[in-house]
Design a protein around this motif. Sequence first.
Motif, PDB file in Angstrom:
ATOM      1  N   HIS B  42       0.828  -1.201   0.000  1.00  0.00           N
ATOM      2  CA  HIS B  42       0.000   0.000   0.000  1.00  0.00           C
ATOM      3  C   HIS B  42       0.872   1.264   0.000  1.00  0.00           C
ATOM      4  CE1 HIS B  42      -3.085   2.822   0.778  1.00  0.00           C
ATOM      5  NE2 HIS B  42      -2.756   3.039   2.039  1.00  0.00           N
ATOM      6  N   ARG B  43       1.921   1.245   0.841  1.00  0.00           N
ATOM      7  CA  ARG B  43       2.767   2.422   0.992  1.00  0.00           C
ATOM      8  C   ARG B  43       3.624   2.676  -0.233  1.00  0.00           C
ATOM      9  NH1 ARG B  43       3.817   4.259   6.255  1.00  0.00           N
ATOM     10  NH2 ARG B  43       1.721   4.850   6.835  1.00  0.00           N
ATOM     11  N   PHE B  44       4.343   1.639  -0.641  1.00  0.00           N
ATOM     12  CA  PHE B  44       5.417   1.867  -1.611  1.00  0.00           C
ATOM     13  C   PHE B  44       5.025   1.506  -3.032  1.00  0.00           C
ATOM     14  CE2 PHE B  44       7.500   0.677   2.462  1.00  0.00           C
ATOM     15  CZ  PHE B  44       7.828   1.979   2.811  1.00  0.00           C
ATOM     16  N   ALA B  45       4.100   0.556  -3.200  1.00  0.00           N
ATOM     17  CA  ALA B  45       3.747   0.174  -4.571  1.00  0.00           C
ATOM     18  C   ALA B  45       2.493   0.888  -5.047  1.00  0.00           C
ATOM     19  CB  ALA B  45       3.561  -1.337  -4.661  1.00  0.00           C
ATOM     20  N   GLY B  46       1.876   1.659  -4.158  1.00  0.00           N
ATOM     21  CA  GLY B  46       0.737   2.466  -4.571  1.00  0.00           C
ATOM     22  C   GLY B  46      -0.517   1.678  -4.858  1.00  0.00           C
ATOM     23  N   ILE B  47      -0.624   0.481  -4.268  1.00  0.00           N
ATOM     24  CA  ILE B  47      -1.857  -0.297  -4.438  1.00  0.00           C
ATOM     25  C   ILE B  47      -2.834   0.146  -3.353  1.00  0.00           C
ATOM     26  CG2 ILE B  47      -2.791  -2.636  -4.329  1.00  0.00           C
ATOM     27  CD1 ILE B  47      -0.096  -3.568  -5.390  1.00  0.00           C
ATOM     28  N   SER B  48      -4.107   0.203  -3.688  1.00  0.00           N
ATOM     29  CA  SER B  48      -5.076   0.698  -2.715  1.00  0.00           C
ATOM     30  C   SER B  48      -5.134  -0.232  -1.501  1.00  0.00           C
ATOM     31  CB  SER B  48      -6.456   0.800  -3.348  1.00  0.00           C
ATOM     32  OG  SER B  48      -6.988  -0.484  -3.507  1.00  0.00           O
ATOM     33  N   GLN B  49      -5.562   0.307  -0.388  1.00  0.00           N
ATOM     34  CA  GLN B  49      -5.453  -0.422   0.875  1.00  0.00           C
ATOM     35  C   GLN B  49      -6.196  -1.768   0.887  1.00  0.00           C
ATOM     36  OE1 GLN B  49      -6.504   1.897   4.276  1.00  0.00           O
ATOM     37  NE2 GLN B  49      -5.169   0.762   5.626  1.00  0.00           N
ATOM     38  N   PRO B  50      -7.475  -1.798   0.455  1.00  0.00           N
ATOM     39  CA  PRO B  50      -8.150  -3.106   0.495  1.00  0.00           C
ATOM     40  C   PRO B  50      -7.495  -4.120  -0.432  1.00  0.00           C
ATOM     41  CG  PRO B  50      -9.495  -1.475  -0.625  1.00  0.00           C
ATOM     42  CD  PRO B  50      -8.383  -0.735   0.022  1.00  0.00           C
ATOM     43  N   GLU B  51      -7.024  -3.656  -1.605  1.00  0.00           N
ATOM     44  CA  GLU B  51      -6.388  -4.596  -2.525  1.00  0.00           C
ATOM     45  C   GLU B  51      -5.103  -5.145  -1.952  1.00  0.00           C
ATOM     46  OE1 GLU B  51      -6.025  -4.349  -6.577  1.00  0.00           O
ATOM     47  OE2 GLU B  51      -7.634  -2.931  -6.883  1.00  0.00           O
ATOM     48  N   ALA B  52      -4.320  -4.261  -1.341  1.00  0.00           N
ATOM     49  CA  ALA B  52      -3.058  -4.708  -0.750  1.00  0.00           C
ATOM     50  C   ALA B  52      -3.327  -5.734   0.334  1.00  0.00           C
ATOM     51  CB  ALA B  52      -2.303  -3.517  -0.185  1.00  0.00           C
ATOM     52  N   ALA B  53      -4.361  -5.464   1.152  1.00  0.00           N
ATOM     53  CA  ALA B  53      -4.703  -6.408   2.218  1.00  0.00           C
ATOM     54  C   ALA B  53      -5.119  -7.746   1.633  1.00  0.00           C
ATOM     55  CB  ALA B  53      -5.829  -5.838   3.071  1.00  0.00           C
ATOM     56  N   LEU B  54      -5.871  -7.694   0.531  1.00  0.00           N
ATOM     57  CA  LEU B  54      -6.345  -8.947  -0.074  1.00  0.00           C
ATOM     58  C   LEU B  54      -5.190  -9.718  -0.701  1.00  0.00           C
ATOM     59  CD1 LEU B  54      -8.682 -10.702  -0.547  1.00  0.00           C
ATOM     60  CD2 LEU B  54      -9.380  -9.328  -2.473  1.00  0.00           C
ATOM     61  N   TYR B  55      -4.295  -8.993  -1.407  1.00  0.00           N
ATOM     62  CA  TYR B  55      -3.133  -9.673  -1.995  1.00  0.00           C
ATOM     63  C   TYR B  55      -2.307 -10.363  -0.921  1.00  0.00           C
ATOM     64  CZ  TYR B  55      -3.384  -7.973  -6.828  1.00  0.00           C
ATOM     65  OH  TYR B  55      -3.751  -7.758  -8.121  1.00  0.00           O
ATOM     66  N   ALA B  56      -2.074  -9.641   0.167  1.00  0.00           N
ATOM     67  CA  ALA B  56      -1.260 -10.216   1.243  1.00  0.00           C
ATOM     68  C   ALA B  56      -1.957 -11.417   1.864  1.00  0.00           C
ATOM     69  CB  ALA B  56      -0.985  -9.162   2.306  1.00  0.00           C
ATOM     70  N   SER B  57      -3.297 -11.321   2.031  1.00  0.00           N
ATOM     71  CA  SER B  57      -4.029 -12.453   2.606  1.00  0.00           C
ATOM     72  C   SER B  57      -3.973 -13.658   1.685  1.00  0.00           C
ATOM     73  CB  SER B  57      -5.487 -12.072   2.833  1.00  0.00           C
ATOM     74  OG  SER B  57      -5.574 -10.955   3.660  1.00  0.00           O
ATOM     75  N   LEU B  58      -4.026 -13.402   0.382  1.00  0.00           N
ATOM     76  CA  LEU B  58      -4.000 -14.518  -0.566  1.00  0.00           C
ATOM     77  C   LEU B  58      -2.677 -15.263  -0.491  1.00  0.00           C
ATOM     78  CD1 LEU B  58      -5.612 -13.052  -3.810  1.00  0.00           C
ATOM     79  CD2 LEU B  58      -6.594 -14.651  -2.211  1.00  0.00           C
ATOM     80  N   SER B  59      -1.590 -14.515  -0.240  1.00  0.00           N
ATOM     81  CA  SER B  59      -0.290 -15.187  -0.216  1.00  0.00           C
ATOM     82  C   SER B  59       0.076 -15.674   1.179  1.00  0.00           C
ATOM     83  CB  SER B  59       0.794 -14.264  -0.757  1.00  0.00           C
ATOM     84  OG  SER B  59       0.645 -12.989  -0.211  1.00  0.00           O
ATOM     85  N   ALA B  60      -0.768 -15.349   2.189  1.00  0.00           N
ATOM     86  CA  ALA B  60      -0.409 -15.681   3.564  1.00  0.00           C
ATOM     87  C   ALA B  60      -0.183 -17.173   3.756  1.00  0.00           C
ATOM     88  CB  ALA B  60      -1.497 -15.191   4.514  1.00  0.00           C
ATOM     89  N   PHE B  61      -1.035 -17.990   3.176  1.00  0.00           N
ATOM     90  CA  PHE B  61      -0.900 -19.433   3.370  1.00  0.00           C
ATOM     91  C   PHE B  61       0.341 -19.973   2.684  1.00  0.00           C
ATOM     92  CE2 PHE B  61      -5.335 -19.782   4.808  1.00  0.00           C
ATOM     93  CZ  PHE B  61      -5.099 -20.575   5.898  1.00  0.00           C
TER      94      PHE B  61
END
Lengths: 512, 98, 97
Positions: B42-61
């Motif tokens: 969200h901070r450095f790549a300029g992805i919106s906050q919900p999307e960044a959270a979703l991307y990170a959640s998808l890769s969490a496992f």
Amino acid sequence: MIWLHTWAGLVFCWLLYFMFVTGTLGYLDSELDSWMKPELSAAEEVSLETDLNAAITYLQAHAADAERWFISPANHRDNPQLRVSWRYPRDSEKNNGRELINRGTGEELHHRETAGGQTLYRMHYRLHYLPSGWGFRLVGIFTLAMFIALLTGVVAHRKLFKDFFSFRPQKGKAAWLDMHNLSSIASLPFQLMITYSGLIFAISTWMPFVGVAAYDFDVKSLRADLNEMRGRSSIKAAGENADLVGMDILSQNIEASINDDALVRFIEIKNPNDRNAKIFVNTHLSGPVQEQNKLQFDGRSGKLESSKEQSGALQTRNVFINLHEGLFAGPALRLLYILSGLLGTLMVATGAIYYAQKRKRPAQALSKQQMLVDIVNGGTIIGLPISICVFMMSNRLLAIDLDQRADWEVHSMFLAWLASFVLAAYWVKDTMWKKLSLVLSITLFSVPIVNFFSTNRGLGQSSWQNDTLFVATDIVMLSMAAISLLLWGILSKKEQRQQSPIRSTNAHSAVA
Amino acid sequence: MNRVSGYIRSYNGQVLLRIIAAFLIGYLASNSIGVVLAKSLHRFAGISQPEAALYASLSAFLIYSVIILWAFSVRSQKKLWQGLTLLTLTLSGVAFLL
Amino acid sequence: MTIFAVLIISCLGFSCMAFAKPKHWKAIPFLSRLRHPGKRVQELMQYSGAILLILAVYTCQLNWGWALGLCFYVGVLSIALFFVSLLISYFENTIKN
């Protein structure tokens, strides 16, 4: 690495087998549903307008004050009949409902109460008899274990990728390992896809912290943002009555705004008969990558309101989910899905058997632990298919007006499973596999027979009337019965061959 | 006390320790990696906050599984515990600051 | 129909890759009487097997597009690999007995 693979695999084998079998059958959920409602045959496909009119008339008469209506037109394998359902707000005392609609009379279609294929399919992600939520949580853990077993399996058996055609049947234990390896390597991409996408379903249960902490623990705004991303903006009822748009206009507008080959999957009407009525249209998927499939119409004018671009992250997630569910798959791809699922089932089953075989010494009698492993193996691997056959037969044999008939279908399935554990325990000393496969063959064979005598859609009549679903079910059942009979034959032949040398060694030791 | 330390030194005890490290500490570590990922996307790549959270959640496992694999492949138990706790603590600190 | 074409192509591809190895060459009923060809031909078979598999994915892409085509491809590939391996091991066993 290898021992982690063995343990992570074995401890979870039996439940994974259950998940694989019920999940693979889940690709046939609608078909099984139809099979379990033999009074109904698939409705003819007519225009969207006719379907919508019949549905709206019914809903206005029976649930005019509901918060949401759902209408699924009969145009796809998923909805062989026109289906409506309605929901009241959570604090309302009225009951939500769902019905299949007869377009001719506008009334609900009557059919026997049945658990149907949906119940079987739901078992693969939330098990059964567990308080709600727990099954889902457990399945999440098993899925993670499966994913780790897969990754470690790839690392442990990486030599196999150089030559995956090595297979040594008829060499006892090694053959089981080879079968395990072969079935897992052959279906590896499918396995990785299905387990990782399965894990994605479990994110909100097991990995909620990532999203929540990324929002500095502001759960409310996270939820609001996610809902907005999914296009689920909250629309409040105005409290003023207003007429809903005519279905002729709405269906014209819908057909104008979707692709020519797209089909409407369901229509959701929020706040019907209110000034703030909104209509959401969902189309069937044509592939794993979801194109624009959610449209929003105004409830009074029937005009298309917005079709928002989907965000990249949500699309990525949806690709995984769509691949897992395979809703877009036509008959050919569905068959491939089922075959891949069967390969996965084979992988789990052979893995469990290999584990049991590996610890056996030919000269020694079985220890208690080994016997237990054998019983659970036999009772699960062959017992589960037996119990599913019993589930199908109970749909035909239980009294039509039985109280909680749908529940009893499931009870009889699990009772049959219990019975096959008892049988396995009874036969475990020598000929468990042989006898269990004979039992399996008999139960498989009796499904078409029971169907023949209890409905008017038995094999003879159904093939006469081009009743594809019933013919296919009977043929699949009969051929699987033949296969398990063949298995019985092979096993009894093997036993005869083995018996003579064993006797002679026994005689030797007696002499010595 | 003696019994406990004896059990920990035994093969089973070592396995148990490893399982705890992999599944519990690994869970914490993967969560903190996920949070750092979400926040920095969200901070450095300029992805919106919900999307960044979703991307990170998808890769969490995926992150979690890789950590578990690593935990079972590292030879020394000491290195494993040190590495995992250090990773978790630093990343939670980073996540807190971001 | 395309699905059968893809199935046959990928079966052929896997067989090529298998028979590039002398061990599996001996399993083929008729060819086994011949001597296994030299290294050159082995490599050639290996590569042609790979090319056939690529041809299969190309066919899928042409017919269904990438998204759906890859689903078909992966599914067919699994079945083909399983089938070819079982067939080879069947022949290897009948020869041994």
